[in-house]
Design a protein around this motif. Structure first.
Motif, PDB file in Angstrom:
ATOM      1  N   SER A 151      36.322  61.999  24.703  1.00 61.20           N
ATOM      2  CA  SER A 151      37.014  63.099  24.015  1.00 61.20           C
ATOM      3  C   SER A 151      37.992  63.808  24.938  1.00 61.20           C
ATOM      4  O   SER A 151      39.099  64.169  24.531  1.00 61.20           O
ATOM      5  N   ILE A 152      37.592  64.015  26.177  1.00 60.92           N
ATOM      6  CA  ILE A 152      38.477  64.666  27.147  1.00 60.92           C
ATOM      7  C   ILE A 152      39.690  63.778  27.440  1.00 60.92           C
ATOM      8  O   ILE A 152      40.825  64.257  27.475  1.00 60.92           O
ATOM      9  N   LEU A 153      39.462  62.488  27.608  1.00 60.41           N
ATOM     10  CA  LEU A 153      40.577  61.575  27.843  1.00 60.41           C
ATOM     11  C   LEU A 153      41.509  61.520  26.630  1.00 60.41           C
ATOM     12  O   LEU A 153      42.735  61.490  26.772  1.00 60.41           O
ATOM     13  N   SER A 154      40.945  61.552  25.445  1.00 61.17           N
ATOM     14  CA  SER A 154      41.749  61.571  24.219  1.00 61.17           C
ATOM     15  C   SER A 154      42.606  62.838  24.162  1.00 61.17           C
ATOM     16  O   SER A 154      43.784  62.796  23.800  1.00 61.17           O
ATOM     17  N   MET A 155      42.000  63.975  24.527  1.00 60.90           N
ATOM     18  CA  MET A 155      42.729  65.241  24.540  1.00 60.90           C
ATOM     19  C   MET A 155      43.889  65.158  25.529  1.00 60.90           C
ATOM     20  O   MET A 155      45.018  65.546  25.213  1.00 60.90           O
ATOM     21  N   LEU A 156      43.631  64.628  26.718  1.00 66.89           N
ATOM     22  CA  LEU A 156      44.703  64.461  27.714  1.00 66.89           C
ATOM     23  C   LEU A 156      45.787  63.523  27.187  1.00 66.89           C
ATOM     24  O   LEU A 156      46.973  63.815  27.283  1.00 66.89           O
ATOM     25  N   PRO A 164      44.363  69.178  35.603  1.00 71.95           N
ATOM     26  CA  PRO A 164      45.625  68.700  35.021  1.00 71.95           C
ATOM     27  C   PRO A 164      46.372  69.830  34.314  1.00 71.95           C
ATOM     28  O   PRO A 164      45.745  70.746  33.772  1.00 71.95           O
ATOM     29  N   LEU A 165      47.692  69.756  34.360  1.00 76.81           N
ATOM     30  CA  LEU A 165      48.504  70.703  33.581  1.00 76.81           C
ATOM     31  C   LEU A 165      48.413  70.261  32.127  1.00 76.81           C
ATOM     32  O   LEU A 165      48.885  69.182  31.762  1.00 76.81           O
ATOM     33  N   HIS A 166      47.774  71.085  31.326  1.00 82.23           N
ATOM     34  CA  HIS A 166      47.530  70.745  29.922  1.00 82.23           C
ATOM     35  C   HIS A 166      47.341  72.044  29.147  1.00 82.23           C
ATOM     36  O   HIS A 166      46.721  72.986  29.657  1.00 82.23           O
ATOM     37  N   PRO A 167      47.844  72.125  27.920  1.00 83.80           N
ATOM     38  CA  PRO A 167      47.732  73.357  27.140  1.00 83.80           C
ATOM     39  C   PRO A 167      46.303  73.831  26.857  1.00 83.80           C
ATOM     40  O   PRO A 167      46.105  74.984  26.484  1.00 83.80           O
ATOM     41  N   HIS A 168      45.294  72.958  27.059  1.00 83.84           N
ATOM     42  CA  HIS A 168      43.906  73.354  26.802  1.00 83.84           C
ATOM     43  C   HIS A 168      43.029  73.314  28.046  1.00 83.84           C
ATOM     44  O   HIS A 168      41.809  73.372  27.950  1.00 83.84           O
ATOM     45  N   ILE A 169      43.664  73.213  29.215  1.00 84.57           N
ATOM     46  CA  ILE A 169      42.907  73.176  30.463  1.00 84.57           C
ATOM     47  C   ILE A 169      43.454  74.262  31.389  1.00 84.57           C
ATOM     48  O   ILE A 169      44.629  74.258  31.739  1.00 84.57           O
ATOM     49  N   CYS A 184      39.179  74.045  27.126  1.00 81.75           N
ATOM     50  CA  CYS A 184      39.040  74.572  25.769  1.00 81.75           C
ATOM     51  C   CYS A 184      38.965  73.376  24.817  1.00 81.75           C
ATOM     52  O   CYS A 184      39.976  72.856  24.370  1.00 81.75           O
ATOM     53  N   LEU A 185      37.738  72.930  24.563  1.00 80.14           N
ATOM     54  CA  LEU A 185      37.484  71.775  23.703  1.00 80.14           C
ATOM     55  C   LEU A 185      36.216  72.073  22.918  1.00 80.14           C
ATOM     56  O   LEU A 185      35.145  72.269  23.512  1.00 80.14           O
ATOM     57  N   GLU A 192      30.432  81.113  28.802  1.00 79.35           N
ATOM     58  CA  GLU A 192      30.343  82.544  28.500  1.00 79.35           C
ATOM     59  C   GLU A 192      31.578  83.031  27.741  1.00 79.35           C
ATOM     60  O   GLU A 192      31.643  84.182  27.339  1.00 79.35           O
ATOM     61  N   THR A 193      32.543  82.156  27.559  1.00 82.19           N
ATOM     62  CA  THR A 193      33.787  82.511  26.869  1.00 82.19           C
ATOM     63  C   THR A 193      33.619  82.348  25.366  1.00 82.19           C
ATOM     64  O   THR A 193      32.976  81.415  24.904  1.00 82.19           O
ATOM     65  N   ARG A 194      34.200  83.257  24.624  1.00 82.14           N
ATOM     66  CA  ARG A 194      34.258  83.101  23.165  1.00 82.14           C
ATOM     67  C   ARG A 194      35.591  82.429  22.865  1.00 82.14           C
ATOM     68  O   ARG A 194      36.618  83.084  22.750  1.00 82.14           O
ATOM     69  N   TRP A 195      35.576  81.099  22.766  1.00 78.87           N
ATOM     70  CA  TRP A 195      36.787  80.309  22.577  1.00 78.87           C
ATOM     71  C   TRP A 195      37.283  80.428  21.149  1.00 78.87           C
ATOM     72  O   TRP A 195      36.505  80.580  20.208  1.00 78.87           O
ATOM     73  N   TRP A 196      38.588  80.334  21.012  1.00 75.13           N
ATOM     74  CA  TRP A 196      39.218  80.345  19.699  1.00 75.13           C
ATOM     75  C   TRP A 196      39.912  79.001  19.545  1.00 75.13           C
ATOM     76  O   TRP A 196      40.931  78.728  20.181  1.00 75.13           O
ATOM     77  N   PHE A 197      39.335  78.132  18.714  1.00 73.78           N
ATOM     78  CA  PHE A 197      39.841  76.773  18.535  1.00 73.78           C
ATOM     79  C   PHE A 197      40.804  76.756  17.342  1.00 73.78           C
ATOM     80  O   PHE A 197      40.371  76.711  16.198  1.00 73.78           O
ATOM     81  N   HIS A 198      42.086  76.805  17.662  1.00 73.30           N
ATOM     82  CA  HIS A 198      43.092  76.928  16.607  1.00 73.30           C
ATOM     83  C   HIS A 198      44.195  75.885  16.701  1.00 73.30           C
ATOM     84  O   HIS A 198      44.990  75.758  15.794  1.00 73.30           O
ATOM     85  N   ASP A 199      44.243  75.141  17.777  1.00 72.49           N
ATOM     86  CA  ASP A 199      45.339  74.196  17.983  1.00 72.49           C
ATOM     87  C   ASP A 199      44.798  72.793  18.044  1.00 72.49           C
ATOM     88  O   ASP A 199      44.210  72.386  19.026  1.00 72.49           O
ATOM     89  N   ASP A 200      44.978  72.047  16.977  1.00 71.21           N
ATOM     90  CA  ASP A 200      44.469  70.667  16.955  1.00 71.21           C
ATOM     91  C   ASP A 200      45.597  69.643  17.143  1.00 71.21           C
ATOM     92  O   ASP A 200      45.400  68.456  16.937  1.00 71.21           O
ATOM     93  N   LYS A 201      46.769  70.114  17.590  1.00 68.73           N
ATOM     94  CA  LYS A 201      47.902  69.213  17.805  1.00 68.73           C
ATOM     95  C   LYS A 201      47.848  68.549  19.168  1.00 68.73           C
ATOM     96  O   LYS A 201      48.509  67.561  19.396  1.00 68.73           O
TER      97      LYS A 201
END
Length: 161
Positions: free
Chosen positions: A119-124, A87-92, A99-100, A151-160
């Protein structure tokens, strides 16, 4: 060999097998709304159909998640990615990586496949725009050769979103 291929060649621990069998029975009795697990005898890899929630940007859209369980599940989080066209999504990302935080740093053994799906459905559902992450092209390019999102070092900064 890719990370996911290496993962599928390992066997599950007894604890992981017992836990996944229990979660599978619970899923069959009470599946989370908007999700359908494709029937398979592979306990270590689940393919789950996701239906976009009514009243959201993703209403009437269908996606597929691939959930790969590590040998030490539930002590270690499963690897969860979107298959085919994500899906086109700012965290996918366009390669399906999500990125969750609960899939990485905030994972808890108390979580289940159902709770991850919800949680994924809520994010979508909470997204107000359909767009790829700003760094999509760079990230996807760096993930070539089967690199796992774990293996990614994710940066979780956007909770909007």
């Amino acid at each position: 060999m890719t990370s996911s291929a290496a993962n599928s060649n390992r066997s599950l621990s007894k604890i992981a097998t017992k836990r996944l069998q229990k979660e599978l029975v619970e899923w069959q009795v009470n599946p989370p709304a908007g999700f359908k697990r494709k029937v398979s005898d592979n306990l270590q890899r689940w393919i789950i159909e996701v239906n976009g929630a009514p009243g959201t940007l993703y209403e009437n859209e269908r996606f597929e998640l691939q959930v790969d369980f590590p040998e030490q599940y539930p002590m270690e989080a499963p690897q969860v990615i979107f298959l085919h066209s994500a899906p086109l999504h700012p965290h996918i990302y366009s390669n399906g990586h999500i990125c969750l935080d609960i899939l990485y740093d905030s994972w808890s053994p108390a979580m289940t496949v159902s709770s991850v799906c919800i949680s994924i459905l809520s994010m979508l559902s909470s997204s107000t725009v359909k767009q790829q992450p700003e760094d999509n092209d760079r990230y996807v390019k760096n993930c070539r050769n089967g690199r796992s999102p774990k293996e990614t070092r994710w940066w979780f900064h956007d909770d909007k979103v």
